[in-house]
Every structure is written in structure tokens, then in C-alpha cells.
Write a protein that holds these residues in place. Structure first.
Motif, PDB file in Angstrom:
ATOM      1  N   ARG A   1       0.840  -1.215   0.000  1.00  0.00           N
ATOM      2  CA  ARG A   1       0.000   0.000   0.000  1.00  0.00           C
ATOM      3  C   ARG A   1       0.869   1.257   0.000  1.00  0.00           C
ATOM      4  O   ARG A   1       1.751   1.399   0.832  1.00  0.00           O
ATOM      5  CB  ARG A   1      -0.902   0.008   1.233  1.00  0.00           C
ATOM      6  N   GLY A   2       0.564   2.165  -0.920  1.00  0.00           N
ATOM      7  CA  GLY A   2       1.334   3.402  -1.008  1.00  0.00           C
ATOM      8  C   GLY A   2       0.717   4.501  -0.164  1.00  0.00           C
ATOM      9  O   GLY A   2      -0.275   4.287   0.547  1.00  0.00           O
ATOM     10  N   ASN A   3       1.311   5.686  -0.242  1.00  0.00           N
ATOM     11  CA  ASN A   3       0.860   6.822   0.562  1.00  0.00           C
ATOM     12  C   ASN A   3       0.076   7.858  -0.233  1.00  0.00           C
ATOM     13  O   ASN A   3      -0.354   8.852   0.330  1.00  0.00           O
ATOM     14  CB  ASN A   3       2.072   7.558   1.156  1.00  0.00           C
ATOM     15  N   ALA A   4      -0.049   7.663  -1.548  1.00  0.00           N
ATOM     16  CA  ALA A   4      -0.603   8.726  -2.389  1.00  0.00           C
ATOM     17  C   ALA A   4      -2.118   8.701  -2.461  1.00  0.00           C
ATOM     18  O   ALA A   4      -2.761   9.753  -2.549  1.00  0.00           O
ATOM     19  CB  ALA A   4      -0.029   8.609  -3.809  1.00  0.00           C
ATOM     20  N   VAL A   5      -2.680   7.502  -2.466  1.00  0.00           N
ATOM     21  CA  VAL A   5      -4.118   7.365  -2.725  1.00  0.00           C
ATOM     22  C   VAL A   5      -4.617   6.099  -2.026  1.00  0.00           C
ATOM     23  O   VAL A   5      -3.897   5.113  -1.952  1.00  0.00           O
ATOM     24  CB  VAL A   5      -4.381   7.314  -4.251  1.00  0.00           C
ATOM     25  N   THR A   6      -5.848   6.177  -1.526  1.00  0.00           N
ATOM     26  CA  THR A   6      -6.456   5.003  -0.903  1.00  0.00           C
ATOM     27  C   THR A   6      -7.679   4.574  -1.717  1.00  0.00           C
ATOM     28  O   THR A   6      -8.709   5.240  -1.665  1.00  0.00           O
ATOM     29  CB  THR A   6      -6.876   5.315   0.556  1.00  0.00           C
ATOM     30  N   PRO A   7      -7.553   3.499  -2.465  1.00  0.00           N
ATOM     31  CA  PRO A   7      -8.724   2.964  -3.164  1.00  0.00           C
ATOM     32  C   PRO A   7      -9.504   2.030  -2.230  1.00  0.00           C
ATOM     33  O   PRO A   7      -8.914   1.275  -1.454  1.00  0.00           O
ATOM     34  CB  PRO A   7      -8.134   2.181  -4.335  1.00  0.00           C
ATOM     35  N   VAL A   8     -10.827   2.096  -2.322  1.00  0.00           N
ATOM     36  CA  VAL A   8     -11.700   1.363  -1.410  1.00  0.00           C
ATOM     37  C   VAL A   8     -12.802   0.691  -2.234  1.00  0.00           C
ATOM     38  O   VAL A   8     -13.350   1.311  -3.152  1.00  0.00           O
ATOM     39  CB  VAL A   8     -12.340   2.356  -0.390  1.00  0.00           C
TER      40      VAL A   8
END
Ligand SMILES: Cc1ncc(COP(=O)(O)O)c(C=O)c1O
Length: 382
Positions: free
Chosen positions: A293-300
Motif C-alpha cells: 500500500r502506497g501513501n498517495a491514494v487510498t482505493p476502497v
């Protein structure tokens, strides 16, 4: 009147200091004033790309221009490259490579899978003569962070093979140690972690990548790296630069320097963690796997029985909070909250509050306030 919140992974909010600088009267680009600003921008970019050894080149283009430049400048038609793809932007690198007549070894993963560096090692062992490995560090379509450090350690052993990294939503949000990790070509775009409007792209070029350039015969003109390098040595650009964006870039880069790159990245990590914990507290399922998991975007994932497009629409129209939907086959099935660039804790709290109100309106059942509370706990270090 409705106050607006831009919570997308690009374009991202632009600080007013940067906007005001861009509003200053135009200066001519063939002047000492511009040269001084330009060289400051180049040095500042090298700081965020964590490189002393590579050149940093700036284009007046969107990020895709930098992607295309990497292919056109490193290869000859018929060269073989390994393209690692687990999302829309990896797909784009494959399309660009094919458009330029490269032979692509396609390491294709699902959008919820992380690139396995062992597969890169195997592809290089099994296919002698591969000229390049292309990987997206921060895949914006899926929120996945691929391990370019490990890929770098593998590619480093192949003197004729360059490693090209799309860090368009990585730079400024996650560590991207260009020199230390042996990343030959790294790119970013202005409308991301650099906190600028769209319109600038930057690319770093290592000594190994310059050797690839020397043998490359692919056609190039506007994005011919050598034109930029020769002009850089004269403290200028080959073509009319995006003057206002470069002046704005210096203000944005100063903000990052003042915060300190490590702290900037740590801030992004905390915002990402709060967003994730907030969404999970609402009973939602995160799209990207925990190991990448990156820090730029959270897909849900959109919950069962809820209209995914309606989530994005209601948040924007009723609450003024613009988030991103899913792309390609995930359109309507996921939504994405961006937290890349000029973001603070209350942007996340606001977004989670708007998400809660939207989900409640759409009939999804959950404990009201749980998302905000979980995010607060992250910010309070609980
Ligand atoms: C990871 C990644 N690569 C490439 C691009 C393409 O950049 P642009 O849209 O600026 O051409 C984007 C933009 O969203 C991106 O997020």
C-alpha cells in the motif's frame, strides 16, 4: 456558496503561495532571472528525487510526456523490455513501448497484486539481451506501491539494461532513492506531490541511461533528452518553458525542503494510515493488499448494494468533496481518496465525514462517526 475540497491523486490542491507566485507578471525565459529560477528548480528536483548523480530534465508536458521520453530516448526499435504492470499506468507503459516498436515481455498482474521482483529476475535470466525494465512505483489506479528498491538491486547486475520507474505519484509521498537504489530513469508530474497545477513533467537520467541514449535510434525531437541536457549546461531550456510553473515549482520545492523530505513522506504515511483506518472502521474493504500500500491514494471497494458512482457524485455535489472513481474495469466498483501533496489532517477528517454522510444517505449501515474517530486516533498517536 460551497467550499470545495480536492481529494484526488492528481490534480492535487495548490498552496496559495504557489498560486500567487504564478500570478506574478511574466518574465522572459532567455534572461538571467529565468536562468537563476530554472537552476534552482533543477537542484530542488534533485533533492526530491534523492539524486546527486543523475541529471534532472524538465519538460512542458504532462507526466505521460516523461513516460514517452523514457522509451524514445533509451531504446532502438526491436529492443526487448520487461514491462511490469498491475494497473492503468503500467498498461500505458506497455502501450508506449509497443507504439515505439519494442518487443515487450509482459509481466502482467491483477490490479490487487504487487509486482514480484523475483519475476523480474527470472525474466532477465531467461531472456538475455533485455535492454530495459519498466515499473510503476506508485500505481495510482490501484493504490499499490511496488518495491522498486528490490527491482533496482536486480537490474543493477545487468550493465546493458536500464531501470525505468514511473514515480509520478511516488515522488514526495514515498521514499524514492534514485541513486541509492540504482534507478536509471525516474519520472514525476507537477500536478501530484509537487503541489503545482498540471503542465510540467520531470525525469532523471543516470549515467547508465545516458549510455542507453547513445545507442538509441528511436525517433525523437521535442523530448530528445540531449537537447535538454545541452541547454541545461547553459542554464536554460531548448524550447519555451512553462515559466510560471517553474517559478511556482520553486515555491513548492522550498515548502518541501522546509518541511524536510523525510517529514513530508512521514506526513503522507500518516494521512494514508488515517484514511485506511477510517474506511475500515466504516466496515469498508481496502482495495490494495497490505503488503503493497502506497501513501498517495487510498482505493476502497464500494460496498455491496451501494451505487459506486453515486458515492463520488453525492460527495462532490452535496458536500463539495471531489474524490476519484475507479478506472477501467473498476469504474463504479471502487472509489479513491487522494492524499498526495498539500494535505493535512483535517482534509482527511473532512473527507471521512462527507463519506459517512454520503454512505448513510445511500442506505449503507455502519456506526456513524466511527471513521472520523479512527482517523483521529491515528493523528493522536493512539
Ligand atoms: C502513476 C501515474 N503514471 C502516469 C500518469 C500520467 O500522467 P499525466 O496524466 O500527467 O500524463 C499518472 C497520472 O495520473 C499517474 O498517476
Amino acid at each position: 456558496m460551497q467550499k470545495k475540497y480536492l481529494m484526488t491523486p492528481g490534480p492535487t490542491p495548490v498552496p496559495s503561495e504557489v498560486l500567487l507566485t504564478q500570478a506574478a507578471p511574466m518574465i522572459h525565459h532567455r534572461t538571467p532571472d529565468f536562468s537563476a529560477a530554472f537552476m534552482e528548480a533543477v537542484e530542488g528536483l534533485k533533492y526530491v528525487f534523492e539524486t546527486k548523480e543523475s541529471d534532472a530534465l524538465i519538460f512542458a508536458s504532462s507526466g505521460t510526456g516523461a513516460m514517452e521520453s523514457a522509451v524514445a530516448n533509451c531504446f532502438c526499435a526491436g529492443d526487448t523490455v520487461v514491462v511490469c504492470r498491475n494497473g492503468k499506468f503500467g498498461d500505458r507503459m506497455k502501450q508506449i513501448s509497443e507504439a515505439y516498436g519494442l518487443n515487450v515481455i509482459d509481466l502482467q498482474y491483477g490490479w490487487t497484486e504487487v509486482v514480484d521482483p523475483a519475476d523480474v529476475a527470472t525474466a532477465l535470466e531467461e531472456n538475455p539481451g533485455v535492454r530495459g525494465v519498466i515499473v510503476t512505483q506508485s500505481e495510482t489506479s490501484s493504490g499499490i506501491l511496488n518495491d522498486v528498491e528490490r527491482v533496482g538491486a536486480i537490474v543493477r547486475e545487468y550493465p546493458e539494461c536500464v531501470l525505468i520507474v514511473d514515480s509520478i505519484t511516488g515522488i514526495g509521498a514515498v521514499p524514492c532513492k534514485t541513486d541509492e537504489w540504482g534507478l536509471d530513469v525516474v519520472m514525476t508530474g507537477s500536478q501530484k506531490g509537487l503541489m503545482l497545477p498540471p503542465g510540467l513533467a520531470a525525469v532523471t537520467v543516470s549515467a547508465k541511461a545516458w549510455r542507453a541514449y547513445e545507442r538509441s535510434t528511436l525517433p525523437k525531437f521535442y523530448f530528445d533528452w540531449m537537447k535538454y541536457k545541452r541547454n541545461l549546461d547553459k542554464q536554460t531550456t531548448p524550447f519555451t518553458p512553462a515559466v510560471s510553473l517553474i517559478l511556482g515549482l520553486n515555491v513548492a520545492l522550498k515548502m518541501i525542503r522546509d518541511e524536510g523530505l523525510e517529514n513530508t513522506i512521514a506526513r503522507h504515511a500518516k494521512l494514508a494510515e488515517a484514511t485506511r483506518r477510517g474506511c475500515e472502521a466504516l466496515g469498508l474493504t481496502l482495495f490494495a493488499p497490505p503488503e503493497g500500500r502506497g501513501n498517495a491514494v487510498t482505493p476502497v471497494w464500494v460496498p455491496e448494494g451501494v451505487d459506486g458512482k453515486a458515492i463520488v457524485k453525492i460527495m462532490k455535489e452535496k458536500y463539495g468533496v471531489t474524490i476519484a472513481g475507479g478506472q477501467d474495469e473498476y469504474t463504479g466498483r471502487i472509489f479513491r481518496v487522494g492524499h498526495l501533496g498539500y494535505f493535512g489532517e483535517f482534509d482527511i477528517i473532512t473527507t471521512l465525514a462527507a463519506l459517512e454522510m454520503t454512505l448513510a444517505e445511500l442506505g449503507y449501515s455502519f456506526e456513524r462517526g466511527a471513521g472520523i474517530k479512527a482517523a483521529e486516533s491515528v493523528f493522536m498517536g493512539e
